[in-house]
Design an enzyme around this catalytic site. Structure first.
Site, mmCIF file in Angstrom:
data_model
loop_
_atom_site.group_PDB
_atom_site.id
_atom_site.type_symbol
_atom_site.label_atom_id
_atom_site.label_comp_id
_atom_site.label_asym_id
_atom_site.label_seq_id
_atom_site.Cartn_x
_atom_site.Cartn_y
_atom_site.Cartn_z
ATOM 1 N N TYR A 88 -1.281 5.321 -0.001
ATOM 2 C CA TYR A 88 -0.174 4.768 -0.768
ATOM 3 C C TYR A 88 1.159 5.158 -0.152
ATOM 4 O O TYR A 88 1.221 6.010 0.736
ATOM 5 C CB TYR A 88 -0.242 5.236 -2.231
ATOM 6 C CG TYR A 88 0.143 6.677 -2.464
ATOM 7 C CD1 TYR A 88 -0.688 7.719 -2.082
ATOM 8 C CD2 TYR A 88 1.371 7.000 -3.067
ATOM 9 C CE1 TYR A 88 -0.329 9.040 -2.293
ATOM 10 C CE2 TYR A 88 1.737 8.329 -3.287
ATOM 11 C CZ TYR A 88 0.881 9.336 -2.899
ATOM 12 O OH TYR A 88 1.250 10.642 -3.098
ATOM 13 N N ARG A 147 4.697 5.047 8.356
ATOM 14 C CA ARG A 147 3.749 6.081 7.917
ATOM 15 C C ARG A 147 2.503 5.443 7.307
ATOM 16 O O ARG A 147 1.380 5.939 7.508
ATOM 17 C CB ARG A 147 4.406 7.042 6.925
ATOM 18 C CG ARG A 147 3.487 8.203 6.548
ATOM 19 C CD ARG A 147 4.186 9.258 5.717
ATOM 20 N NE ARG A 147 4.614 8.741 4.431
ATOM 21 C CZ ARG A 147 5.346 9.427 3.556
ATOM 22 N NH1 ARG A 147 5.731 10.665 3.830
ATOM 23 N NH2 ARG A 147 5.700 8.886 2.407
ATOM 24 N N ARG A 201 -21.087 0.511 -4.566
ATOM 25 C CA ARG A 201 -20.765 1.924 -4.347
ATOM 26 C C ARG A 201 -21.750 2.574 -3.386
ATOM 27 O O ARG A 201 -22.922 2.782 -3.707
ATOM 28 C CB ARG A 201 -20.763 2.676 -5.680
ATOM 29 C CG ARG A 201 -20.254 4.117 -5.539
ATOM 30 C CD ARG A 201 -20.228 4.853 -6.867
ATOM 31 N NE ARG A 201 -19.676 6.200 -6.705
ATOM 32 C CZ ARG A 201 -20.362 7.229 -6.198
ATOM 33 N NH1 ARG A 201 -21.619 7.075 -5.831
ATOM 34 N NH2 ARG A 201 -19.773 8.405 -6.057
ATOM 35 N N LYS A 239 -1.517 10.135 3.688
ATOM 36 C CA LYS A 239 -1.042 9.971 2.307
ATOM 37 C C LYS A 239 -2.079 9.228 1.474
ATOM 38 O O LYS A 239 -1.953 8.025 1.224
ATOM 39 C CB LYS A 239 0.309 9.240 2.310
ATOM 40 C CG LYS A 239 1.085 9.386 1.009
ATOM 41 C CD LYS A 239 2.525 8.966 1.221
ATOM 42 C CE LYS A 239 3.291 8.842 -0.071
ATOM 43 N NZ LYS A 239 3.404 10.094 -0.821
ATOM 44 N N GLU A 285 3.772 23.050 0.626
ATOM 45 C CA GLU A 285 4.729 22.048 0.158
ATOM 46 C C GLU A 285 4.652 21.955 -1.356
ATOM 47 O O GLU A 285 3.876 22.659 -1.991
ATOM 48 C CB GLU A 285 4.462 20.690 0.810
ATOM 49 C CG GLU A 285 3.074 20.138 0.530
ATOM 50 C CD GLU A 285 2.776 18.849 1.286
ATOM 51 O OE1 GLU A 285 3.708 18.087 1.578
ATOM 52 O OE2 GLU A 285 1.587 18.593 1.569
ATOM 53 N N LEU A 341 2.365 16.949 4.226
ATOM 54 C CA LEU A 341 2.651 15.547 4.514
ATOM 55 C C LEU A 341 4.038 15.486 5.157
ATOM 56 O O LEU A 341 4.970 16.150 4.699
ATOM 57 C CB LEU A 341 2.667 14.739 3.213
ATOM 58 C CG LEU A 341 2.979 13.254 3.399
ATOM 59 C CD1 LEU A 341 1.754 12.512 3.926
ATOM 60 C CD2 LEU A 341 3.440 12.622 2.095
HETATM 61 N N1 PMP Z 1 4.448 16.034 0.158
HETATM 62 C C1 PMP Z 1 3.621 15.460 -0.734
HETATM 63 C C2 PMP Z 1 2.313 16.095 -1.019
HETATM 64 C C3 PMP Z 1 4.014 14.287 -1.394
HETATM 65 O O1 PMP Z 1 3.185 13.698 -2.268
HETATM 66 C C4 PMP Z 1 5.274 13.727 -1.131
HETATM 67 C C5 PMP Z 1 5.764 12.510 -1.853
HETATM 68 N N2 PMP Z 1 4.928 11.437 -1.742
HETATM 69 C C6 PMP Z 1 6.098 14.360 -0.192
HETATM 70 C C7 PMP Z 1 5.650 15.515 0.440
HETATM 71 C C8 PMP Z 1 7.449 13.817 0.152
HETATM 72 O O2 PMP Z 1 7.327 12.693 0.974
HETATM 73 P P1 PMP Z 1 8.449 11.559 0.971
HETATM 74 O O3 PMP Z 1 9.736 12.219 1.290
HETATM 75 O O4 PMP Z 1 7.995 10.633 2.037
HETATM 76 O O5 PMP Z 1 8.417 10.953 -0.394
#
Ligand code: PMP
Length: 290
Positions: A33, A52, A100, A149, A182, A207
């Protein structure tokens, strides 16, 4: 006004938007996503988000559900149809619908695409800017491919629910060495006593946030020093400032980590400045072509 969602080729009322029970996103979280901010009727950094998305899809061998220019049109259309001026647009691509079974479905199974958009009240952003947020730390229990992601977000669901129960707006996860990886849905930053911006390298455990990249660009333009290195929770608790970055929250000052209050307990000067000026350097794509 009723909300509209895009589901596999159709614009449908949000309340009755549905996917199949054997969608692999639903069955296996076999899906990726993206979330883009909508600011003043414009989609923020769509090019980087779709770059991305392309990487996430390639890492998992999922095809594009529609060609990239078509997806760009759909994103704009969904924002426009929902009359969103400030808020977000969400897209999800799953490996599609199939009986499935764990291995990939038969060749020719079409990836599924869902796009939604919603407004976020300006008061929410104003409160974060004025008051900052509290984060609650928790061990990082996720799998090792957090660079992709995917919609497999159960660890973050638990981390953010735990944060909420303890009065926090975000969770900060930490690895086996005690370093912050994070936020549950954001990247984590601190500012040292010397005014250096510190964030974990994107190569492991996080991420690679689009907002993180935008802040790095901003720092480069303004001559601010950025250090990509791990930092511990203890270092963060004694930092001059801390903040998190994400598409929907842009730059959110952190004023408390667990029970430790940072500085004077108010949003930091640097974080507040980054937040205020964030949209100066980003790509802003008008939703409607005039
Ligand atoms: N880390 C994680 C685990 C996230 O889910 C997100 C937001 N989707 C981010 C970092 C920040 O990424 P972005 O700046 O691309 O929204």
């Amino acid at each position: 006004m009723s909300r509209i969602a895009y589901v596999n080729g159709r614009y449908v009322p949000h309340g009755s938007a549905q996917v199949h029970v054997e969608d692999r996103g639903y069955q296996f979280a076999d899906a990726v996503y993206e979330v883009c901010e909508v600011f003043d009727g414009k989609i923020v950094d769509m090019t980087r988000h779709l770059d991305r998305l392309d990487r996430s899809l390639r890492e998992l061998s999922i095809g594009w559900p529609v060609a990239r220019p078509a997806l760009e049109r759909i994103l704009r259309e969904v924002v426009d149809r929902n009359r969103v001026t400030y808020g977000l647009v969400y897209l999800q691509v799953s490996r599609g619908v199939a009986r499935r079974d764990f291995p990939f479905p038969p060749a020719g199974t079409k990836p599924a695409l869902v796009v939604t958009s919603r407004a976020i009240p300006r008061t929410v952003a104003a409160k974060v800017a004025d008051e900052g947020i509290r984060v609650i730390t928790t061990p990082d229990i996720r799998w090792q491919r957090v660079d992709i992601k995917t919609t497999g977000l159960l660890a973050q669901v638990l981390a953010k629910e735990n944060a909420k129960r303890h009065g926090g707006k975000e969770a900060w996860m930490y690895d086996a060495d005690g370093n912050v990886t994070e936020g549950g849905s954001s990247n984590a930053w601190i500012v040292t006593a010397d005014g250096v911006l510190v964030t974990r390298p994107a190569e492991s455990g996080i991420l690679k946030g689009i907002t993180r990249a935008a802040v790095m660009d901003f720092a480069a333009r303004e001559g601010l020093k950025v250090e990509e290195r791990p930092f511990t929770i203890d270092e963060a608790k004694h930092a001059r400032e801390a903040f998190v970055t994400s598409a929907t929250g842009i730059v959110s000052p952190v004023v408390q980590i667990d029970d430790a209050i940072l500085g004077n307990g108010h949003p930091g000067v640097l974080a507040s400045d980054l937040r205020r000026r964030f949209h100066e350097g980003v790509e802003l794509l008008p939703v409607r072509a005039y």
